[in-house]
Design an enzyme around this catalytic site. Structure first.
Site, short mmCIF file in Angstrom:
data_model
loop_
_atom_site.label_atom_id
_atom_site.label_comp_id
_atom_site.label_asym_id
_atom_site.label_seq_id
_atom_site.Cartn_x
_atom_site.Cartn_y
_atom_site.Cartn_z
CD GLU A 68 -19.24 54.84 -17.38
OE1 GLU A 68 -19.50 53.90 -18.17
OE2 GLU A 68 -18.79 54.66 -16.23
CE LYS A 80 -21.46 51.85 -14.98
NZ LYS A 80 -20.65 52.90 -15.61
NE ARG A 111 -10.15 48.93 -6.33
CZ ARG A 111 -10.74 49.09 -7.50
NH1 ARG A 111 -12.06 49.04 -7.60
NH2 ARG A 111 -10.03 49.33 -8.58
CG ASP A 117 -19.75 49.50 -20.77
OD1 ASP A 117 -19.20 49.93 -21.79
OD2 ASP A 117 -19.77 50.14 -19.70
CB THR A 170 -26.84 52.30 -23.07
OG1 THR A 170 -26.55 51.69 -21.81
CG2 THR A 170 -25.56 52.42 -23.88
CG ASP A 203 -23.11 52.38 -20.14
OD1 ASP A 203 -24.30 52.15 -20.41
OD2 ASP A 203 -22.44 51.65 -19.40
NE ARG A 263 -19.84 57.49 -12.58
CZ ARG A 263 -19.27 56.66 -13.44
NH1 ARG A 263 -19.24 55.36 -13.17
NH2 ARG A 263 -18.75 57.11 -14.56
CD GLN A 299 -20.56 52.49 -11.04
OE1 GLN A 299 -20.79 53.66 -11.36
NE2 GLN A 299 -19.55 51.82 -11.55
CG HIS A 352 -12.51 55.13 -16.82
ND1 HIS A 352 -13.26 56.16 -16.27
CD2 HIS A 352 -13.26 54.00 -16.64
CE1 HIS A 352 -14.39 55.68 -15.79
NE2 HIS A 352 -14.41 54.37 -16.00
CD GLU A 406 -11.93 59.01 -15.56
OE1 GLU A 406 -10.71 58.92 -15.76
OE2 GLU A 406 -12.78 58.72 -16.43
#
Length: 387
Positions: free
Chosen positions: A186, A238, A129, A113, A242, A218, A222, A225, A120, A345
């Site tokens: 995703e 992840k 960050r 991936d 999928t 996918d 979160r 992750q 994105h 997002e």
């Protein structure tokens, strides 16, 4: 209602003679026999039966339980088979799409991936960050990716069980274990490798190795992750599922949709420099629905890194290609608020996230010859509670 011939397609049907995607199906009468089918409108051409009836030399490839033998045969065979199939569309070897069971169309060898959308990557970087640069220093120099888990690639329609794992919010004193509370999607495009390779694949050989294109979701946990991804990247957040379409649309079907990628802002090393190559972007228009409601329409044409560049980078170190390798674009997002390909997002990291019982459906199409549309088979998955 009158019964229509499979040849009588509604105007604008994205699964016409210019699309002809491949899948694997079985029937109620022969549930244990899987064979290759070709979607034409709301029907499936039994390619194995049609090939046998016409005495095609490719009948053994089309009577296989997966697409892998056909994919391994190489581009000359892919083009010859596609030409023959167009001549079989007037024949009797059709099943209604609703009357067949669709299966994972190919045996997945490896799964990679990527992270190819600048929109994105920038949005996620600002969320993950907030005090640093949105893009990492390497992002404009190479297509970033990770090696996923081939064994949890599932066909559209397969339920997705909410994963469990370690979670730790910044304010938590210690990590906890439990079902993911921030389950996400995703929206991506997948590329399926046909012809294997033992050496690096240059940009100009992309068409010789990639058999077709599919929609891909996918799924992402979160919270799992965010806790695990430093320093080695995605893993349990992840690898639980999928989802891919049951239909693989041949790469050659997208010739009319080829488009130039966004302008490069940094010089590229020679093996990635596509300035003189054929346009590497594809004008695919994706639609994301959650419980029937459209939440986003991401444009694949906005992707910074192309599929040809991803393939070149994936093999430049000497890694081999195998028939059935699957690599995905990474989340597709555009510059507008209604073009974002994940909830992370769309909600700026605040949620709401997917709830148990939610159903996510991805669809997509691209411009075809003479105003037609080239379709990608949908990808649907429903969330089940954690075990």
């Amino acid at each position: 209602m009158p019964q229509h011939s499979p040849r009588e397609l509604p105007e604008g049907d994205p699964f016409g003679a210019d699309t002809l995607p491949y899948g694997v199906f079985s029937t109620a009468g022969e549930p244990g026999r899987r064979r290759i089918g070709v979607r034409y409108g709301a029907h499936v051409l039994d390619a194995a039966a049609a090939a046998a009836a016409h005495g095609s030399a490719y009948a053994p490839l089309l009577d296989a339980p997966t697409l892998n033998p056909l994919m391994a045969a190489g581009r000359d065979v892919w083009r010859a088979v596609r030409a023959e199939i167009r001549g079989w569309l007037d024949g009797p070897h059709f099943h209604a799409l609703d009357d067949v069971t669709l299966h994972l169309p190919f045996e997945v060898a490896d799964y990679v991936d990527f992270y190819a959308s600048e929109h994105h990557a920038t949005n996620v970087g600002r969320i993950f960050r907030p005090d640093g640069d949105a893009l990492t220093p390497n992002w404009k120099h190479l297509p970033i990716g990770y090696h996923g888990r081939a064994g949890t690639v599932v066909v559209s329609g397969t339920d997705v069980v909410r994963p469990s794992g370690q979670r730790k919010a910044p304010a938590d004193a210690a990590p906890s274990f439990g079902p993911s509370l921030r389950l996400d999607i995703e929206a991506e495009i997948g590329f399926v490798v046909g012809t294997p390779a033992q050496a690096p694949v240059p940009l100009e050989d992309f068409r010789e190795h990639v058999f077709g294109v599919c929609l891909l979701n996918d799924w992402s946990a979160r919270d799992i992750q965010a806790w695990e991804y430093v320093p080695l990247g995605p893993f349990l957040g992840k690898s639980f599922a999928t989802s891919v379409s049951a239909w693989i649309t041949p790469l050659d079907a997208f010739d009319e949709a080829r488009t130039a990628p966004p302008e490069r802002t940094h010089p590229l090393l020679p093996y990635l420099d596509d300035a003189k190559a054929e346009p590497g972007g594809i004008d695919l228009r994706i639609e994301v629905r959650i419980n029937g409601e459209v939440v986003s329409r991401p444009p694949f044409s906005a992707m910074y890194w192309t599929a040809a560049q991803q393939l070149a980078h994936m093999t430049v170190n000497g890694a081999t290609l195998r028939t059935g390798d699957l690599y995905a674009s990474g989340t597709v997002s555009g510059p507008e608020p209604d073009q974002l390909g994940c909830l992370l997002e769309l909600t700026k990291g605040k949620g709401p996230w997917l709830a148990d019982g939610d159903e996510v459906t991805l669809t997509a199409w691209a411009p075809g010859p003479d105003g037609t549309r080239i379709g990608l088979g949908e990808v649907t998955g429903r969330i089940l509670p954690a075990r």
